[in-house]
Scaffold this active site. Structure first.
Site, PDB file in Angstrom:
ATOM      1  N   GLY A 174       0.696  -1.123  -0.002  1.00 52.28           N
ATOM      2  CA  GLY A 174       0.035  -0.068   0.089  1.00 52.28           C
ATOM      3  C   GLY A 174       0.830   1.099  -0.045  1.00 52.28           C
ATOM      4  O   GLY A 174       0.136   2.458   0.000  1.00 52.28           O
ATOM      5  N   SER A 225       9.671  -6.924  -0.835  1.00 52.03           N
ATOM      6  CA  SER A 225      11.319  -7.261  -0.582  1.00 52.03           C
ATOM      7  C   SER A 225      11.823  -6.611   0.664  1.00 52.03           C
ATOM      8  O   SER A 225      12.168  -5.779   0.735  1.00 52.03           O
ATOM      9  CB  SER A 225      12.148  -6.710  -1.636  1.00 52.03           C
ATOM     10  OG  SER A 225      11.771  -5.547  -2.054  1.00 52.03           O
TER      11      SER A 225
HETATM   12  N1  LIG Z   1       2.670   9.627  -3.496  1.00 54.87           N
HETATM   13  C1  LIG Z   1       2.081   8.339  -3.810  1.00 54.87           C
HETATM   14  N2  LIG Z   1       2.469   7.329  -4.402  1.00 54.87           N
HETATM   15  C2  LIG Z   1       1.841   6.355  -4.816  1.00 54.87           C
HETATM   16  N3  LIG Z   1       0.665   5.887  -4.228  1.00 54.87           N
HETATM   17  C3  LIG Z   1       0.081   6.845  -3.549  1.00 54.87           C
HETATM   18  C4  LIG Z   1       0.589   8.117  -3.487  1.00 54.87           C
HETATM   19  N4  LIG Z   1      -0.334   9.074  -2.634  1.00 54.87           N
HETATM   20  C5  LIG Z   1      -1.345   8.294  -2.536  1.00 54.87           C
HETATM   21  N5  LIG Z   1      -1.102   6.950  -3.155  1.00 54.87           N
HETATM   22  C6  LIG Z   1      -2.206   5.938  -3.283  1.00 54.87           C
HETATM   23  O1  LIG Z   1      -1.548   4.875  -2.412  1.00 54.87           O
HETATM   24  C7  LIG Z   1      -2.055   3.540  -2.975  1.00 54.87           C
HETATM   25  C8  LIG Z   1      -0.788   2.627  -3.020  1.00 54.87           C
HETATM   26  O2  LIG Z   1      -1.275   1.321  -3.590  1.00 54.87           O
HETATM   27  P1  LIG Z   1      -0.421   0.643  -4.303  1.00 54.87           P
HETATM   28  O3  LIG Z   1      -1.175  -0.521  -5.039  1.00 54.87           O
HETATM   29  O4  LIG Z   1       0.474   1.235  -5.537  1.00 54.87           O
HETATM   30  O5  LIG Z   1       0.727   0.043  -3.369  1.00 54.87           O
HETATM   31  P2  LIG Z   1       1.885  -1.277  -3.547  1.00 54.87           P
HETATM   32  O6  LIG Z   1       3.064  -0.816  -2.790  1.00 54.87           O
HETATM   33  O7  LIG Z   1       2.064  -1.614  -5.013  1.00 54.87           O
HETATM   34  O8  LIG Z   1       1.298  -2.242  -2.493  1.00 54.87           O
HETATM   35  P3  LIG Z   1       1.620  -3.769  -2.587  1.00 54.87           P
HETATM   36  O9  LIG Z   1       2.843  -4.213  -2.021  1.00 54.87           O
HETATM   37  O10 LIG Z   1       0.490  -4.469  -1.749  1.00 54.87           O
HETATM   38  O11 LIG Z   1       1.464  -4.448  -4.108  1.00 54.87           O
HETATM   39  C9  LIG Z   1      -2.918   3.943  -4.208  1.00 54.87           C
HETATM   40  O12 LIG Z   1      -4.365   4.000  -3.733  1.00 54.87           O
HETATM   41  C10 LIG Z   1      -2.490   5.384  -4.482  1.00 54.87           C
HETATM   42  O13 LIG Z   1      -3.502   5.968  -5.072  1.00 54.87           O
END
Ligand SMILES: Nc1ncnc2c1ncn2[C@@H]1O[C@H](COP(=O)(O)OP(=O)(O)OP(=O)(O)O)[C@@H](O)[C@H]1O
Ligand SMILES: [Mg+2]
Length: 187
Positions: free
Chosen positions: A14, A85
């Site tokens: 997230g 990771s």
């Molecule tokens: N600066 C930012 N960068 C990225 N995402 C953001 C940011 N600000 C808010 N968000 C929100 O945070 C959430 C990030 O979710 P995302 O699925 O990209 O996380 P992830 O790190 O890939 O998680 P996972 O390890 O579970 O796959 C999204 O809903 C996105 O819109």
């Protein structure tokens, strides 16, 4: 022109790894650069289908991803790899294996990740319905010396993506040809 490199995004579930890497991918593709996304969710659905989340399985998962990233990187592809990771040693292994490697710490407070709970997994982990969940019942070792830190609880996804693109330009992993809009992204 481009030079192969793996941009490795690490951080809590997230935190924004997938969101940011998709933005960077779109921007690079639009300018004609060859780019490939390796995303934890997808790799676990296919290449690492049989693996779970205990330390040994996490290790195998990352080793496989690093192997694919290495092949692509040496063929001059820009690889955007998004994996929680959580272990420093394994990330160091990836850097050694792949060689051309940029570690991006996608930093976000646990409280904010729980608030976002994009996949509704934190709720389950907090209820005890899921075990070995990073940040709740499993550890996340913060990167000791990341090349880039993006603070996703303080900046927009576009700002975070821009910081990565700027780094790629500054270190000349990507060079825009003179026909294109002087190296500026439209993010
Ligand atoms: N600066 C930012 N960068 C990225 N995402 C953001 C940011 N600000 C808010 N968000 C929100 O945070 C959430 C990030 O979710 P995302 O699925 O990209 O996380 P992830 O790190 O890939 O998680 P996972 O390890 O579970 O796959 C999204 O809903 C996105 O819109
Ligand atoms: Mg993701």
């Amino acid at each position: 022109m481009q030079k192969g490199v793996t941009v490795w995004l690490t951080g809590l579930s997230g935190a924004g790894k997938t969101t940011i890497s998709r933005l960077v991918e779109t921007e690079l593709s639009k300018s004609g650069f060859r780019v490939e996304v390796l995303d934890g969710d997808e790799i676990r659905q296919y290449l690492s289908k049989e693996l779970g989340f205990l330390k040994e399985d996490r290790q195998k998962n990352i080793e496989r991803a690093a192997y694919v990233a290495k092949l692509l990187t040496r063929n001059d592809v820009i690889v955007l790899a998004s994996f929680i990771s959580p272990y420093q040693k394994l990330r160091e292994y990836c850097r050694r294996e792949i060689g051309s490697f940029i570690e991006v710490y996608v930093k976000c407070s646990l409280e904010e990740c729980i608030r976002r709970d994009v996949k509704h997994l934190y709720k389950k982990a907090l209820n005890g319905e899921i075990q070995h969940f990073t940040g709740i019942s499993d550890t996340f070792e913060e990167p000791e010396n990341p090349d880039i830190i993006v603070q996703t609880d303080r900046e927009t996804p576009a700002e975070s993506a821009s910081r990565i693109l700027d780094y790629l330009i500054r270190r000349q992993y990507i060079i825009y040809d003179s026909q294109s809009v002087d190296g500026k992204s439209s993010l």
